[in-house]
Design an enzyme around this catalytic site. Structure first.
Site, PDB file in Angstrom:
ATOM      1  N   GLU A  61      -9.418  -9.999  -8.118  1.00 38.43           N
ATOM      2  CA  GLU A  61      -8.361  -8.992  -7.974  1.00 38.43           C
ATOM      3  C   GLU A  61      -7.332  -9.086  -9.115  1.00 38.43           C
ATOM      4  OE1 GLU A  61      -6.990  -9.363  -3.918  1.00 38.43           O
ATOM      5  OE2 GLU A  61      -8.960  -8.774  -3.138  1.00 38.43           O
TER       6      GLU A  61
ATOM      7  N   ASN B   7      -1.646  -0.191   7.045  1.00 38.08           N
ATOM      8  CA  ASN B   7      -1.127  -1.509   7.473  1.00 38.08           C
ATOM      9  C   ASN B   7      -0.277  -2.183   6.385  1.00 38.08           C
ATOM     10  OD1 ASN B   7      -3.155  -2.293   5.751  1.00 38.08           O
ATOM     11  ND2 ASN B   7      -4.192  -3.623   7.206  1.00 38.08           N
TER      12      ASN B   7
ATOM     13  N   HIS C 224      -1.977  -5.564   1.464  1.00 45.89           N
ATOM     14  CA  HIS C 224      -3.269  -6.232   1.279  1.00 45.89           C
ATOM     15  C   HIS C 224      -2.982  -7.548   0.572  1.00 45.89           C
ATOM     16  CE1 HIS C 224      -7.294  -7.205  -0.123  1.00 45.89           C
ATOM     17  NE2 HIS C 224      -6.698  -7.526  -1.254  1.00 45.89           N
TER      18      HIS C 224
ATOM     19  N   TYR D  74     -12.543  -2.319  -2.874  1.00 48.46           N
ATOM     20  CA  TYR D  74     -13.072  -2.304  -1.507  1.00 48.46           C
ATOM     21  C   TYR D  74     -14.600  -2.240  -1.473  1.00 48.46           C
ATOM     22  CZ  TYR D  74      -8.417  -1.840   0.588  1.00 48.46           C
ATOM     23  OH  TYR D  74      -7.127  -2.068   1.018  1.00 48.46           O
TER      24      TYR D  74
ATOM     25  N   PHE E 282     -15.035   3.341   8.190  1.00 47.86           N
ATOM     26  CA  PHE E 282     -13.654   3.597   7.765  1.00 47.86           C
ATOM     27  C   PHE E 282     -13.503   3.633   6.238  1.00 47.86           C
ATOM     28  CE2 PHE E 282     -14.094  -0.993   8.547  1.00 47.86           C
ATOM     29  CZ  PHE E 282     -13.631  -1.543   7.354  1.00 47.86           C
TER      30      PHE E 282
ATOM     31  N   ARG F  32      -1.344 -14.628   3.850  1.00 46.21           N
ATOM     32  CA  ARG F  32      -2.104 -13.999   4.941  1.00 46.21           C
ATOM     33  C   ARG F  32      -1.408 -14.214   6.285  1.00 46.21           C
ATOM     34  NH1 ARG F  32      -6.662 -11.826   3.648  1.00 46.21           N
ATOM     35  NH2 ARG F  32      -7.742 -12.151   5.607  1.00 46.21           N
TER      36      ARG F  32
ATOM     37  N   LYS G 157       0.830  -1.204   0.000  1.00 50.20           N
ATOM     38  CA  LYS G 157       0.000   0.000   0.000  1.00 50.20           C
ATOM     39  C   LYS G 157       0.872   1.265   0.000  1.00 50.20           C
ATOM     40  CE  LYS G 157      -3.745  -2.410   2.413  1.00 50.20           C
ATOM     41  NZ  LYS G 157      -4.708  -2.345   3.545  1.00 50.20           N
TER      42      LYS G 157
END
Ligand code: CMP
Length: 144
Positions: free
Chosen positions: A127, A113, A116, A50, A58, A86, A10
């Site tokens: 994706e 964070n 992704h 998203y 958020f 993950r 990100k």
């Protein structure tokens, strides 16, 4: 099972010069980078990515963040890559992420964070089509 997963480093990870360190975490675990590019996400692609979070408190912060500067989009390949990535990434929040995970090391908040990753075979396929639509061999990359 040989799978492919989409990872996004990100904007916070790219801004903080963490691309190399983050990719090393995957490569050191035997996962293979098969596609990689730097790009700035448009609002349109961010909203599609998203879409399941639309309406959450958020959501706007997430869209603003993911579009603010370039991100690094990657397709990783390996046996059970979706679950393995993950685990390597760690929990969404840095306070919950286990020691040794990318988010424990580098994330600063639930939004910032650093990474992704696709969470299911179906989301990985969506994706791949969303982030790598220009690829000619896209059908070969989809998880069957
Ligand atoms: P990601 O794996 O990109 O998928 C959804 C993102 O929403 C997640 O990482 C977090 O960055 C973000 N997110 C999830 N829950 C929250 C929350 N409670 N507050 C802020 N951001 C969140």
């Amino acid at each position: 099972m040989m799978q492919r997963s989409v990872v996004l480093i990100k904007p916070d990870g790219v801004e903080r010069n963490l691309i190399g360190n983050i990719i090393s975490c995957y490569e050191d675990n035997g996962l293979k980078v098969i596609h990689l590019k730097l790009m700035q996400a448009t609002r349109e692609i961010a909203e599609k990515h998203y879409s399941q979070h639309k309406g959450k408190d958020f959501y706007e912060e997430l869209i603003t963040f993911i579009t603010r500067s370039p991100l690094c989009a990657i397709i990783l390949q390996g046996e059970d890559v979706i679950a393995r990535v993950r685990k390597i990434n760690g929990a969404t929040s840095p306070t919950d992420a286990e020691e040794g995970t990318i988010r424990h090391r580098y994330a600063r908040s639930k939004t910032e964070n650093c990474v992704h990753a696709s969470d299911t075979l179906e989301s990985a396929n969506d994706e791949i089509k969303l982030w790598f639509s220009e690829l000619k061999n896209i059908d070969e990359l989809l998880n069957k």
